[in-house]
Design a protein around this motif. Sequence first.
Motif, PDB file in Angstrom:
ATOM      1  N   ALA A 115       0.807  -1.227   0.000  1.00 21.82           N
ATOM      2  CA  ALA A 115       0.000   0.000   0.000  1.00 21.82           C
ATOM      3  C   ALA A 115       0.833   1.267   0.000  1.00 21.82           C
ATOM      4  O   ALA A 115       0.366   2.313  -0.467  1.00 21.82           O
ATOM      5  CB  ALA A 115      -0.917   0.006   1.223  1.00 21.82           C
ATOM      6  N   VAL A 116       2.046   1.202   0.523  1.00 20.14           N
ATOM      7  CA  VAL A 116       2.830   2.420   0.762  1.00 20.14           C
ATOM      8  C   VAL A 116       3.031   3.241  -0.498  1.00 20.14           C
ATOM      9  O   VAL A 116       2.846   4.458  -0.501  1.00 20.14           O
ATOM     10  CB  VAL A 116       4.187   2.069   1.404  1.00 20.14           C
ATOM     11  CG1 VAL A 116       5.138   3.259   1.335  1.00 20.14           C
ATOM     12  CG2 VAL A 116       3.994   1.672   2.859  1.00 20.14           C
ATOM     13  N   GLY A 117       3.424   2.600  -1.605  1.00 17.96           N
ATOM     14  CA  GLY A 117       3.689   3.353  -2.832  1.00 17.96           C
ATOM     15  C   GLY A 117       2.473   4.125  -3.304  1.00 17.96           C
ATOM     16  O   GLY A 117       2.572   5.307  -3.674  1.00 17.96           O
ATOM     17  N   HIS A 118       1.313   3.491  -3.283  1.00 18.18           N
ATOM     18  CA  HIS A 118       0.091   4.159  -3.722  1.00 18.18           C
ATOM     19  C   HIS A 118      -0.252   5.323  -2.806  1.00 18.18           C
ATOM     20  O   HIS A 118      -0.609   6.413  -3.263  1.00 18.18           O
ATOM     21  CB  HIS A 118      -1.073   3.155  -3.723  1.00 18.18           C
ATOM     22  CG  HIS A 118      -0.933   2.062  -4.725  1.00 18.18           C
ATOM     23  ND1 HIS A 118      -0.870   2.287  -6.078  1.00 18.18           N
ATOM     24  CD2 HIS A 118      -0.846   0.700  -4.565  1.00 18.18           C
ATOM     25  CE1 HIS A 118      -0.759   1.139  -6.726  1.00 18.18           C
ATOM     26  NE2 HIS A 118      -0.740   0.160  -5.826  1.00 18.18           N
ATOM     27  N   MET A 119      -0.147   5.112  -1.505  1.00 18.08           N
ATOM     28  CA  MET A 119      -0.490   6.172  -0.561  1.00 18.08           C
ATOM     29  C   MET A 119       0.490   7.342  -0.645  1.00 18.08           C
ATOM     30  O   MET A 119       0.085   8.507  -0.574  1.00 18.08           O
ATOM     31  CB  MET A 119      -0.532   5.608   0.857  1.00 18.08           C
ATOM     32  CG  MET A 119      -1.699   4.675   1.111  1.00 18.08           C
ATOM     33  SD  MET A 119      -1.739   4.070   2.828  1.00 18.08           S
ATOM     34  CE  MET A 119      -3.319   3.211   2.841  1.00 18.08           C
ATOM     35  N   GLY A 124      -0.620  10.586   1.101  1.00 21.62           N
ATOM     36  CA  GLY A 124      -0.860  10.052   2.441  1.00 21.62           C
ATOM     37  C   GLY A 124      -1.953   9.000   2.469  1.00 21.62           C
ATOM     38  O   GLY A 124      -2.563   8.666   1.446  1.00 21.62           O
ATOM     39  N   GLY A 125      -2.178   8.472   3.660  1.00 23.67           N
ATOM     40  CA  GLY A 125      -3.204   7.451   3.846  1.00 23.67           C
ATOM     41  C   GLY A 125      -3.205   6.954   5.274  1.00 23.67           C
ATOM     42  O   GLY A 125      -2.457   7.447   6.131  1.00 23.67           O
ATOM     43  N   ARG A 126      -4.024   5.961   5.526  1.00 21.71           N
ATOM     44  CA  ARG A 126      -4.139   5.383   6.871  1.00 21.71           C
ATOM     45  C   ARG A 126      -4.001   3.861   6.781  1.00 21.71           C
ATOM     46  O   ARG A 126      -4.596   3.237   5.899  1.00 21.71           O
ATOM     47  CB  ARG A 126      -5.495   5.710   7.503  1.00 21.71           C
ATOM     48  CG  ARG A 126      -5.820   7.196   7.599  1.00 21.71           C
ATOM     49  CD  ARG A 126      -4.957   7.891   8.631  1.00 21.71           C
ATOM     50  NE  ARG A 126      -5.288   9.306   8.706  1.00 21.71           N
ATOM     51  CZ  ARG A 126      -6.208   9.830   9.512  1.00 21.71           C
ATOM     52  NH1 ARG A 126      -6.909   9.032  10.322  1.00 21.71           N
ATOM     53  NH2 ARG A 126      -6.446  11.117   9.519  1.00 21.71           N
ATOM     54  N   GLU A 162       8.428   5.300  10.632  1.00 19.01           N
ATOM     55  CA  GLU A 162       9.053   5.303   9.304  1.00 19.01           C
ATOM     56  C   GLU A 162       8.167   5.943   8.242  1.00 19.01           C
ATOM     57  O   GLU A 162       8.678   6.585   7.313  1.00 19.01           O
ATOM     58  CB  GLU A 162       9.377   3.864   8.893  1.00 19.01           C
ATOM     59  CG  GLU A 162      10.451   3.205   9.750  1.00 19.01           C
ATOM     60  CD  GLU A 162      10.806   1.808   9.294  1.00 19.01           C
ATOM     61  OE1 GLU A 162      11.744   1.232   9.857  1.00 19.01           O
ATOM     62  OE2 GLU A 162      10.137   1.284   8.366  1.00 19.01           O
ATOM     63  N   LEU A 163       6.860   5.774   8.349  1.00 18.99           N
ATOM     64  CA  LEU A 163       5.961   6.221   7.285  1.00 18.99           C
ATOM     65  C   LEU A 163       5.281   7.547   7.567  1.00 18.99           C
ATOM     66  O   LEU A 163       4.666   8.134   6.671  1.00 18.99           O
ATOM     67  CB  LEU A 163       4.892   5.154   7.035  1.00 18.99           C
ATOM     68  CG  LEU A 163       5.419   3.767   6.632  1.00 18.99           C
ATOM     69  CD1 LEU A 163       4.261   2.786   6.458  1.00 18.99           C
ATOM     70  CD2 LEU A 163       6.247   3.845   5.354  1.00 18.99           C
ATOM     71  N   GLY A 164       5.394   8.040   8.795  1.00 19.12           N
ATOM     72  CA  GLY A 164       4.727   9.289   9.144  1.00 19.12           C
ATOM     73  C   GLY A 164       5.133  10.451   8.254  1.00 19.12           C
ATOM     74  O   GLY A 164       4.288  11.276   7.872  1.00 19.12           O
ATOM     75  N   ARG A 165       6.394  10.530   7.895  1.00 18.21           N
ATOM     76  CA  ARG A 165       6.869  11.636   7.047  1.00 18.21           C
ATOM     77  C   ARG A 165       6.353  11.533   5.620  1.00 18.21           C
ATOM     78  O   ARG A 165       6.462  12.499   4.853  1.00 18.21           O
ATOM     79  CB  ARG A 165       8.399  11.695   7.068  1.00 18.21           C
ATOM     80  CG  ARG A 165       8.965  12.075   8.427  1.00 18.21           C
ATOM     81  CD  ARG A 165      10.470  12.274   8.388  1.00 18.21           C
ATOM     82  NE  ARG A 165      10.989  12.581   9.710  1.00 18.21           N
ATOM     83  CZ  ARG A 165      11.012  13.790  10.260  1.00 18.21           C
ATOM     84  NH1 ARG A 165      10.541  14.813   9.568  1.00 18.21           N
ATOM     85  NH2 ARG A 165      11.517  13.987  11.461  1.00 18.21           N
ATOM     86  N   TYR A 225      -3.836  13.279  14.288  1.00 16.16           N
ATOM     87  CA  TYR A 225      -2.575  13.390  15.031  1.00 16.16           C
ATOM     88  C   TYR A 225      -2.349  12.165  15.904  1.00 16.16           C
ATOM     89  O   TYR A 225      -1.607  12.196  16.880  1.00 16.16           O
ATOM     90  CB  TYR A 225      -2.567  14.675  15.880  1.00 16.16           C
ATOM     91  CG  TYR A 225      -1.175  15.150  16.233  1.00 16.16           C
ATOM     92  CD1 TYR A 225      -0.276  15.512  15.239  1.00 16.16           C
ATOM     93  CD2 TYR A 225      -0.757  15.235  17.558  1.00 16.16           C
ATOM     94  CE1 TYR A 225       1.002  15.948  15.558  1.00 16.16           C
ATOM     95  CE2 TYR A 225       0.519  15.672  17.891  1.00 16.16           C
ATOM     96  CZ  TYR A 225       1.392  16.023  16.876  1.00 16.16           C
ATOM     97  OH  TYR A 225       2.658  16.453  17.201  1.00 16.16           O
ATOM     98  N   VAL A 226      -2.990  11.073  15.540  1.00 16.16           N
ATOM     99  CA  VAL A 226      -2.802   9.800  16.240  1.00 16.16           C
ATOM    100  C   VAL A 226      -1.967   8.906  15.331  1.00 16.16           C
ATOM    101  O   VAL A 226      -2.393   8.564  14.223  1.00 16.16           O
ATOM    102  CB  VAL A 226      -4.158   9.129  16.549  1.00 16.16           C
ATOM    103  CG1 VAL A 226      -3.940   7.795  17.248  1.00 16.16           C
ATOM    104  CG2 VAL A 226      -5.016  10.052  17.407  1.00 16.16           C
ATOM    105  N   ASN A 227      -0.790   8.525  15.794  1.00 15.57           N
ATOM    106  CA  ASN A 227       0.118   7.733  14.964  1.00 15.57           C
ATOM    107  C   ASN A 227       0.946   6.814  15.856  1.00 15.57           C
ATOM    108  O   ASN A 227       1.508   7.246  16.857  1.00 15.57           O
ATOM    109  CB  ASN A 227       1.042   8.657  14.159  1.00 15.57           C
ATOM    110  CG  ASN A 227       1.788   7.926  13.064  1.00 15.57           C
ATOM    111  OD1 ASN A 227       1.298   6.942  12.510  1.00 15.57           O
ATOM    112  ND2 ASN A 227       2.978   8.408  12.733  1.00 15.57           N
TER     113      ASN A 227
END
Length: 240
Positions: A115-119, A124-126, A162-165, A225-227
């Motif tokens: 999913a990461v590449g698409h988001m 961004g995404g969840r 790692e993915l927040g940025r 802001y929940v991560n």
Amino acid sequence: MLLKGKVAVVTGGTRGLGRAIAEAYAIEGATVVCASRRPGPADVDLMEFDQVDVADPDSAQRLMDRTVDRHGRLDVVVANAGVNHDGKVHRLPVDRWNEMVGVNLSGVFHCTRAAVGHMERQGGGRIVNVSSSMATRVAIGAAGYCATKAAVEMFTKVSAIELGRKGILVNCLAPGILDEGMGRELTGNDKVWAAYRSRFALGRPGSAAEAAQAAVFLAAEASSYVNGHVLEVNGGLLWA
């Protein structure tokens, strides 16, 4: 309509908690892809079925790619697919251990990676990973399930950093005993339920619909802001 315009994939989405999450997302306006190894009903508006074996990285990738091809985006992934095989450590068959690791843990990794590449491309995404109250509590005969769910929670915390940025928020939903699956078997046995009931602050198990509302929160703007959080939904569970 907290998720209006969003596209969500829910693995293990055709029954149990996954089905409840998929329905809750659809009600809140999302287009939902219910993914599992076997077909299931998709009788709620804005829901569809797609086949996946999350233990297979290529299958997980095809699921995410097909979703984007059909709907143009991928906003939310709920990694809910899971299996449980009872058995004490010295009697648990190796193939059953491997299946729990493959589905419960590697499946979460495969879905995240796919999913990461698409988001990232869309800004961004969840990602909502599904754990369990058993991730932090000892249950005799459940070493495989407890261990894989504990690993999912740590994987969630590392992924969040790692993915927040990249604008991708990663959180974990950890339900307690629900009125589905194993939980329904527990409450349906009068003798067993009598022994367990005192452990519940509310005197009852939760419903899949109640846990699904927490999954809505983790996908909606209210949790922006929940991560890296593990959200326990267990009504106050004492586990001795």
